[in-house]
Design a protein around this motif. Sequence first.
Motif, mmCIF file in Angstrom:
data_model
loop_
_atom_site.group_PDB
_atom_site.id
_atom_site.type_symbol
_atom_site.label_atom_id
_atom_site.label_comp_id
_atom_site.label_asym_id
_atom_site.label_seq_id
_atom_site.Cartn_x
_atom_site.Cartn_y
_atom_site.Cartn_z
ATOM 1 N N VAL A 326 39.378 41.057 43.589
ATOM 2 C CA VAL A 326 38.039 40.816 43.059
ATOM 3 C C VAL A 326 36.981 41.194 44.093
ATOM 4 C CG1 VAL A 326 36.454 39.043 42.239
ATOM 5 C CG2 VAL A 326 38.851 39.019 41.508
ATOM 6 N N TYR A 327 37.203 40.760 45.335
ATOM 7 C CA TYR A 327 36.243 41.078 46.395
ATOM 8 C C TYR A 327 36.107 42.583 46.589
ATOM 9 C CZ TYR A 327 34.439 41.841 51.088
ATOM 10 O OH TYR A 327 33.732 42.314 52.163
ATOM 11 N N ASN A 328 37.259 43.290 46.610
ATOM 12 C CA ASN A 328 37.232 44.738 46.811
ATOM 13 C C ASN A 328 36.545 45.448 45.662
ATOM 14 O OD1 ASN A 328 38.437 44.461 49.216
ATOM 15 N ND2 ASN A 328 40.406 45.347 48.668
ATOM 16 N N THR A 329 36.767 44.969 44.452
ATOM 17 C CA THR A 329 36.073 45.563 43.303
ATOM 18 C C THR A 329 34.565 45.393 43.440
ATOM 19 O OG1 THR A 329 37.974 45.125 41.872
ATOM 20 C CG2 THR A 329 35.852 45.507 40.801
ATOM 21 N N HIS A 330 34.135 44.191 43.821
ATOM 22 C CA HIS A 330 32.713 43.916 44.026
ATOM 23 C C HIS A 330 32.121 44.816 45.113
ATOM 24 C CE1 HIS A 330 28.986 41.732 44.362
ATOM 25 N NE2 HIS A 330 29.247 41.401 45.631
ATOM 26 N N ARG A 331 32.829 44.930 46.235
ATOM 27 C CA ARG A 331 32.333 45.757 47.350
ATOM 28 C C ARG A 331 32.305 47.234 46.991
ATOM 29 N NH1 ARG A 331 29.241 45.781 50.168
ATOM 30 N NH2 ARG A 331 30.165 46.919 51.910
ATOM 31 N N ARG A 332 33.300 47.695 46.236
ATOM 32 C CA ARG A 332 33.320 49.091 45.828
ATOM 33 C C ARG A 332 32.110 49.428 44.966
ATOM 34 N NH1 ARG A 332 38.621 49.653 42.746
ATOM 35 N NH2 ARG A 332 37.920 51.790 42.408
ATOM 36 N N LEU A 333 31.757 48.547 44.051
ATOM 37 C CA LEU A 333 30.587 48.787 43.209
ATOM 38 C C LEU A 333 29.295 48.785 44.034
ATOM 39 C CD1 LEU A 333 31.484 46.623 40.078
ATOM 40 C CD2 LEU A 333 31.583 49.108 40.295
ATOM 41 N N GLN A 334 29.214 47.881 45.002
ATOM 42 C CA GLN A 334 28.018 47.861 45.845
ATOM 43 C C GLN A 334 27.926 49.087 46.735
ATOM 44 O OE1 GLN A 334 27.884 44.019 47.889
ATOM 45 N NE2 GLN A 334 26.421 43.315 46.324
ATOM 46 N N ILE A 335 29.058 49.530 47.236
ATOM 47 C CA ILE A 335 29.066 50.747 48.054
ATOM 48 C C ILE A 335 28.650 51.947 47.228
ATOM 49 C CG2 ILE A 335 30.544 52.348 49.329
ATOM 50 C CD1 ILE A 335 32.130 49.913 50.294
ATOM 51 N N LEU A 336 29.148 51.987 45.974
ATOM 52 C CA LEU A 336 28.830 53.104 45.098
ATOM 53 C C LEU A 336 27.369 53.112 44.667
ATOM 54 C CD1 LEU A 336 31.953 53.363 42.762
ATOM 55 C CD2 LEU A 336 31.100 55.137 44.289
ATOM 56 N N TYR A 337 26.845 51.913 44.275
ATOM 57 C CA TYR A 337 25.572 51.883 43.574
ATOM 58 C C TYR A 337 24.465 51.093 44.277
ATOM 59 C CZ TYR A 337 28.803 53.374 39.918
ATOM 60 O OH TYR A 337 29.755 54.037 39.211
ATOM 61 N N GLY A 338 24.807 50.313 45.283
ATOM 62 C CA GLY A 338 23.781 49.561 45.977
ATOM 63 C C GLY A 338 23.946 48.062 45.809
ATOM 64 N N PRO A 339 23.158 47.266 46.579
ATOM 65 C CA PRO A 339 23.336 45.806 46.594
ATOM 66 C C PRO A 339 22.903 45.109 45.310
ATOM 67 C CG PRO A 339 21.436 46.438 47.914
ATOM 68 C CD PRO A 339 22.118 47.708 47.532
ATOM 69 N N ASP A 340 22.160 45.808 44.434
ATOM 70 C CA ASP A 340 21.728 45.171 43.187
ATOM 71 C C ASP A 340 22.821 45.182 42.118
ATOM 72 O OD1 ASP A 340 19.243 44.687 44.263
ATOM 73 O OD2 ASP A 340 18.414 46.586 43.555
ATOM 74 N N TYR A 341 23.924 45.814 42.417
ATOM 75 C CA TYR A 341 24.992 45.952 41.417
ATOM 76 C C TYR A 341 26.244 45.243 41.933
ATOM 77 C CZ TYR A 341 21.775 49.465 39.684
ATOM 78 O OH TYR A 341 20.660 50.090 39.215
ATOM 79 N N GLY A 342 27.240 45.114 41.043
ATOM 80 C CA GLY A 342 28.486 44.445 41.424
ATOM 81 C C GLY A 342 28.833 43.332 40.430
ATOM 82 N N LEU A 343 29.485 42.297 40.946
ATOM 83 C CA LEU A 343 30.002 41.224 40.095
ATOM 84 C C LEU A 343 29.182 39.949 40.254
ATOM 85 C CD1 LEU A 343 33.830 41.608 40.770
ATOM 86 C CD2 LEU A 343 32.408 42.853 39.142
ATOM 87 N N THR A 344 29.156 39.143 39.160
ATOM 88 C CA THR A 344 28.557 37.811 39.181
ATOM 89 C C THR A 344 29.481 36.861 38.419
ATOM 90 O OG1 THR A 344 26.327 38.766 39.186
ATOM 91 C CG2 THR A 344 26.532 36.428 38.629
ATOM 92 N N TYR A 345 29.883 35.774 39.080
ATOM 93 C CA TYR A 345 30.818 34.803 38.487
ATOM 94 C C TYR A 345 30.078 33.552 38.032
ATOM 95 C CZ TYR A 345 35.492 36.745 39.242
ATOM 96 O OH TYR A 345 36.646 37.478 39.149
ATOM 97 N N SER A 346 30.494 33.032 36.893
ATOM 98 C CA SER A 346 30.072 31.699 36.441
ATOM 99 C C SER A 346 31.267 31.055 35.735
ATOM 100 C CB SER A 346 28.866 31.797 35.497
ATOM 101 O OG SER A 346 29.201 32.541 34.340
ATOM 102 N N SER A 347 31.463 29.756 35.954
ATOM 103 C CA SER A 347 32.659 29.114 35.409
ATOM 104 C C SER A 347 32.421 27.629 35.189
ATOM 105 C CB SER A 347 33.860 29.322 36.351
ATOM 106 O OG SER A 347 35.016 28.708 35.822
ATOM 107 N N THR A 348 33.124 27.095 34.167
ATOM 108 C CA THR A 348 33.147 25.654 33.901
ATOM 109 C C THR A 348 34.602 25.201 33.909
ATOM 110 O OG1 THR A 348 31.176 25.809 32.506
ATOM 111 C CG2 THR A 348 32.529 23.820 32.298
ATOM 112 N N PRO A 349 34.988 24.361 34.885
ATOM 113 C CA PRO A 349 36.392 23.937 34.940
ATOM 114 C C PRO A 349 36.839 23.318 33.626
ATOM 115 C CG PRO A 349 35.228 23.294 36.938
ATOM 116 C CD PRO A 349 34.196 23.816 36.004
ATOM 117 N N GLY A 350 38.007 23.778 33.123
ATOM 118 C CA GLY A 350 38.576 23.287 31.885
ATOM 119 C C GLY A 350 38.085 24.024 30.651
ATOM 120 N N SER A 351 37.044 24.860 30.794
ATOM 121 C CA SER A 351 36.493 25.559 29.631
ATOM 122 C C SER A 351 36.649 27.070 29.723
ATOM 123 C CB SER A 351 35.006 25.215 29.458
ATOM 124 O OG SER A 351 34.842 23.840 29.203
ATOM 125 N N GLY A 352 36.599 27.624 30.927
ATOM 126 C CA GLY A 352 36.751 29.067 31.058
ATOM 127 C C GLY A 352 35.825 29.656 32.110
#
Length: 371
Positions: A326-352
């Motif tokens: 996950v980290y490498n995927t995030h960094r690859r996108l930032q390297i490719l496109y810049g710091p405004d792009y990449g991954l954002t996580y949100s989660s609720t335990p027990g729900s998804g």
Amino acid sequence: MAYITSTTFYFQGHAYRAYIAAYTSSDNFTDLLKDNLTVDGSVSYIINDRNAIVASSDQSQSGIYLLDYDSIEDSFMSSNNFIERTILDTTVYAGFYNIKQPGWFMVTVLPAGPLITQSNMIMVQYILMYLAFLVLALILAHYMSRSITNRISSVIHQMSKVRKGSLSPMESPVYHDEIGDLIDTYNYMTRKMDQLMADQAKAAEELRIAEFHSLQAQINPHFLYNTMDMINWLAQQGRTDDVSTAVQSLSRFYKLTLQPLIENAVLHGILEKDDKTGTIVLTGWIEDTSIVLLISDDGVGIPSEKLSAILSGNGNSTSGGTNIAVYNTHRRLQILYGPDYGLTYSSTPGSGTEVEIRIPAIRKSATEPSN
């Protein structure tokens, strides 16, 4: 006019006494005396030892300012050829020159009034000439100073652009003086800085590509290991059709960006539920100039204390993994496109968990490494 003098000469051993007479026109002396007078009212004359005027520049003036021979001789011996006299209530200056052979004196009489007036005129002329030269010098100094100031200002203006990141050389100097040397030095510095910036940009691009490939090299074995582990689990369950499907999907899915995220949703989200069942929803849309992909699952979720560490490269998954994919995927996108792009996580335990992938709608350059 004649000049007569006695002499002695010898002929055939005998001494003879004789007289020599020289005849000339007084006009020659008169013209000579007139040519040397520049003050109005002045006069020059030649007087002999009999107080007779030999020649004069002005007969009437010489009669007014006539000095007798004896007075002239006495004054000449005691006053260094110059005396001041008052004649007819007029102050005059008289100068003498002794003509030795005939014993004559040339006398020049200058009235004080015209002499002072002429002296003042000469002084005024010198002052005017001085002022004219002074004004000319000031104009030349101002022109030279302005020229130098303008050249220095152009160098300062050009150098100030360096602070804004604009490097452009100046025109080669016409004058190779100190300022010309400064311009040459600035142009040399500009060329060197341009070269250094180009080398730095090239090195940064090479580093970016190297980091991208390094991250890709790390994620591929990790994903392959996890996928093979899943295929092994399916085989142990006797689910041969699923094994075949997983192997085919592996070949197609090996290079897509979504792979490690869906893998995490399956392995660390759904398969960690008690019933091992669940749903993964992949949606996408265009938002301004970005493409947004959203991966949603109804797995076990991620605790809040671990959620912030997922994209740091230091966190651990609920199953003990390192989240490197996950980290490498995030960094690859930032390297490719810049710091405004990449991954954002949100989660609720027990729900998804939801993972947002943001990438630009158009690639930035053709030199970017392919994923």
